[in-house]
Scaffold this motif. Sequence first.
Motif, PDB file in Angstrom:
ATOM      1  N   GLN A 195       0.833  -1.197   0.000  1.00 34.31           N
ATOM      2  CA  GLN A 195       0.000   0.000   0.000  1.00 34.31           C
ATOM      3  C   GLN A 195       0.873   1.254   0.000  1.00 34.31           C
ATOM      4  N   LYS A 196       0.716   2.076  -1.008  1.00 30.77           N
ATOM      5  CA  LYS A 196       1.540   3.284  -1.109  1.00 30.77           C
ATOM      6  C   LYS A 196       1.351   4.207   0.091  1.00 30.77           C
ATOM      7  N   SER A 197       0.180   4.158   0.710  1.00 27.62           N
ATOM      8  CA  SER A 197      -0.055   5.011   1.880  1.00 27.62           C
ATOM      9  C   SER A 197       0.813   4.605   3.070  1.00 27.62           C
ATOM     10  N   ASP A 198       1.382   3.389   3.038  1.00 31.21           N
ATOM     11  CA  ASP A 198       2.249   2.931   4.123  1.00 31.21           C
ATOM     12  C   ASP A 198       3.705   3.331   3.928  1.00 31.21           C
ATOM     13  N   LEU A 199       4.056   3.825   2.749  1.00 33.04           N
ATOM     14  CA  LEU A 199       5.424   4.278   2.527  1.00 33.04           C
ATOM     15  C   LEU A 199       5.742   5.454   3.448  1.00 33.04           C
ATOM     16  N   GLY A 200       6.952   5.433   3.997  1.00 33.38           N
ATOM     17  CA  GLY A 200       7.373   6.512   4.883  1.00 33.38           C
ATOM     18  C   GLY A 200       6.894   6.382   6.306  1.00 33.38           C
ATOM     19  N   ARG A 201       6.194   5.292   6.644  1.00 30.29           N
ATOM     20  CA  ARG A 201       5.680   5.079   7.993  1.00 30.29           C
ATOM     21  C   ARG A 201       6.380   3.886   8.634  1.00 30.29           C
ATOM     22  N   TRP A 202       6.649   3.978   9.927  1.00 30.07           N
ATOM     23  CA  TRP A 202       7.153   2.826  10.664  1.00 30.07           C
ATOM     24  C   TRP A 202       6.007   1.835  10.869  1.00 30.07           C
ATOM     25  N   LEU A 203       6.237   0.573  10.480  1.00 31.09           N
ATOM     26  CA  LEU A 203       5.231  -0.476  10.592  1.00 31.09           C
ATOM     27  C   LEU A 203       5.777  -1.622  11.430  1.00 31.09           C
ATOM     28  N   SER A 204       4.962  -2.138  12.314  1.00 33.20           N
ATOM     29  CA  SER A 204       5.346  -3.267  13.160  1.00 33.20           C
ATOM     30  C   SER A 204       4.783  -4.559  12.584  1.00 33.20           C
ATOM     31  N   GLU A 205       5.622  -5.617  12.547  1.00 38.61           N
ATOM     32  CA  GLU A 205       5.220  -6.898  11.961  1.00 38.61           C
ATOM     33  C   GLU A 205       5.493  -8.034  12.936  1.00 38.61           C
ATOM     34  N   ALA A 206       4.682  -9.073  12.849  1.00 41.34           N
ATOM     35  CA  ALA A 206       4.902 -10.317  13.598  1.00 41.34           C
ATOM     36  C   ALA A 206       4.356 -11.456  12.743  1.00 41.34           C
ATOM     37  N   ARG A 207       5.236 -12.358  12.307  1.00 41.38           N
ATOM     38  CA  ARG A 207       4.823 -13.432  11.400  1.00 41.38           C
ATOM     39  C   ARG A 207       4.997 -14.788  12.054  1.00 41.38           C
ATOM     40  N   PRO A 208       3.946 -15.667  11.964  1.00 38.90           N
ATOM     41  CA  PRO A 208       4.044 -17.056  12.431  1.00 38.90           C
ATOM     42  C   PRO A 208       4.837 -17.865  11.403  1.00 38.90           C
ATOM     43  N   VAL A 209       6.123 -18.004  11.613  1.00 40.14           N
ATOM     44  CA  VAL A 209       7.021 -18.474  10.563  1.00 40.14           C
ATOM     45  C   VAL A 209       6.680 -19.889  10.102  1.00 40.14           C
ATOM     46  N   LYS A 210       6.371 -20.779  11.030  1.00 41.70           N
ATOM     47  CA  LYS A 210       6.108 -22.166  10.635  1.00 41.70           C
ATOM     48  C   LYS A 210       4.848 -22.263   9.779  1.00 41.70           C
ATOM     49  N   ALA A 211       3.788 -21.591  10.182  1.00 44.87           N
ATOM     50  CA  ALA A 211       2.556 -21.611   9.390  1.00 44.87           C
ATOM     51  C   ALA A 211       2.765 -20.961   8.029  1.00 44.87           C
ATOM     52  N   ASP A 212       3.529 -19.874   7.997  1.00 47.03           N
ATOM     53  CA  ASP A 212       3.818 -19.220   6.720  1.00 47.03           C
ATOM     54  C   ASP A 212       4.613 -20.144   5.805  1.00 47.03           C
ATOM     55  N   TYR A 213       5.595 -20.834   6.366  1.00 48.69           N
ATOM     56  CA  TYR A 213       6.395 -21.759   5.557  1.00 48.69           C
ATOM     57  C   TYR A 213       5.521 -22.871   4.988  1.00 48.69           C
ATOM     58  N   ALA A 214       4.658 -23.431   5.827  1.00 47.26           N
ATOM     59  CA  ALA A 214       3.790 -24.519   5.368  1.00 47.26           C
ATOM     60  C   ALA A 214       2.891 -24.065   4.226  1.00 47.26           C
ATOM     61  N   ARG A 215       2.403 -22.857   4.294  1.00 50.66           N
ATOM     62  CA  ARG A 215       1.532 -22.345   3.237  1.00 50.66           C
ATOM     63  C   ARG A 215       2.314 -22.008   1.965  1.00 50.66           C
ATOM     64  N   ALA A 216       3.494 -21.407   2.136  1.00 50.46           N
ATOM     65  CA  ALA A 216       4.224 -20.883   0.981  1.00 50.46           C
ATOM     66  C   ALA A 216       5.164 -21.895   0.340  1.00 50.46           C
ATOM     67  N   VAL A 217       5.712 -22.825   1.139  1.00 41.14           N
ATOM     68  CA  VAL A 217       6.771 -23.700   0.640  1.00 41.14           C
ATOM     69  C   VAL A 217       6.393 -25.171   0.719  1.00 41.14           C
ATOM     70  N   GLY A 218       5.991 -25.624   1.923  1.00 38.85           N
ATOM     71  CA  GLY A 218       5.675 -27.040   2.095  1.00 38.85           C
ATOM     72  C   GLY A 218       5.941 -27.470   3.522  1.00 38.85           C
ATOM     73  N   THR A 219       6.312 -28.732   3.700  1.00 40.00           N
ATOM     74  CA  THR A 219       6.555 -29.286   5.033  1.00 40.00           C
ATOM     75  C   THR A 219       7.675 -28.524   5.725  1.00 40.00           C
ATOM     76  N   PRO A 220       7.437 -27.944   6.894  1.00 47.00           N
ATOM     77  CA  PRO A 220       8.452 -27.107   7.545  1.00 47.00           C
ATOM     78  C   PRO A 220       9.621 -27.935   8.073  1.00 47.00           C
ATOM     79  N   PRO A 221      10.829 -27.366   8.043  1.00 43.38           N
ATOM     80  CA  PRO A 221      11.982 -27.985   8.688  1.00 43.38           C
ATOM     81  C   PRO A 221      11.940 -27.744  10.187  1.00 43.38           C
ATOM     82  N   GLY A 222      13.003 -28.130  10.878  1.00 39.71           N
ATOM     83  CA  GLY A 222      12.990 -28.036  12.333  1.00 39.71           C
ATOM     84  C   GLY A 222      13.614 -26.779  12.906  1.00 39.71           C
ATOM     85  N   ARG A 223      14.472 -26.090  12.117  1.00 41.26           N
ATOM     86  CA  ARG A 223      15.203 -24.963  12.690  1.00 41.26           C
ATOM     87  C   ARG A 223      15.366 -23.826  11.696  1.00 41.26           C
TER      88      ARG A 223
END
Length: 391
Positions: A327-355
């Motif tokens: 979103q261009k309206s978010d440019l120039g603004r500090w944004l806070s993020e928190a991602r569930p890495v294992k769930a994201d990996y499973a959705r985007a890549v496949g079976t998650p590794p261990g580390r």
Amino acid sequence: MAKGAGLRAATTLARLAARGAMRALRPAPAGPEGGPAFAQAMRKLAAAPEAAAEIREFRLLSLKPDEQGWVEAGFEVAPGEEVTAIAAGALWASKALDMRFGPRIGVWLRAGANGTICKTQSAAASLRMAEGGPLHVVAKPPGEWADEQGRFDPAFPRAGLSGAFDVCLIVWKNGALKGLEALARAGDHEGLVAEALERARNPVRPPEGWRYLWRLGEGEIYREVKDADAHRICCHTNEDVGILQFPADFPLTDTTELRWRWKTDRLPCDLPEDIQPTHDYLSIAVEFENGQDLTYMWSSSLAEGTIFRCPLPYWDQVETHWVLRSQKSDLGRWLSEARPVKADYARAVGTPPGRIVRVWLIAVSVFQRGEGICEYADIELVDGERRLKII
């Protein structure tokens, strides 16, 4: 490729071709030109008595992006000696699409036939050699190495580019700073000597604890800033590419999160980034023990939530992109993020590794030669009471 992605790619290529045609009508300089004028100027500067007194070795080489391979400079270097490389010219991937690469990303050196490769940080920069032996140099456009000794991966042939880099190599008797000061007193050529001297006086170091990925070489993209209010990493990319890595041995569980804040002021591309000619972007990534990485990126044109495999050779086997912000309206603004890495990996890549093994910062601006500016702060991996503070 899905139908929608295929149509988008065709449209993007058509827009690139139109831009290339317009630029051909009003061509911009591709940086300092190589050829006889460059060689004559560098010889004249090096022959000035004050400069010549500081020079141990001087060579001019022409490097082509074909199967020429590593070229011997004709002299040896000792561990700890400083070599200055001043380069001019350009390598062309496509003149129709106005895709070219400058010496900042393409001049590599090594000492001996099996020495560790190192890249110049700009068109005019100095390197302290970690190893000794006969000096070799090569023009290496963006692509892949087989190993850190500079062997070429046969899966990625080096043919298909045109142009050349003309490179002046100087080994100094008393170090690059003193030598370049003497060379600068003799004169300059298109600002290249001044550029090399500025870098010798004020080198840009990687942030503490981070290192550049060897495949792409050292750079000056990232700077660490510490003040009373904040600790952050500033990113400024312009016609270059770099991946900064931080070691992070961390278990990947259902509750593992990658947290960070970022502020993006400018994106390096204004077209969809999911094809090779427009794959310029800014992102933060997580590398896993299986060699895969998942990168959360800013996009100028792709919808948030878009997931795609990297379009570049080699990287299409190991890297997956997730458009987190667009979103261009978010440019120039500090944004806070928190991602569930294992769930994201499973959705985007496949079976998650261990580390998880590393956290990356990625900046690419080499294809469209744009400029990207962003900042990162408060990067950490968190899992319950376990916490790994990165910045």
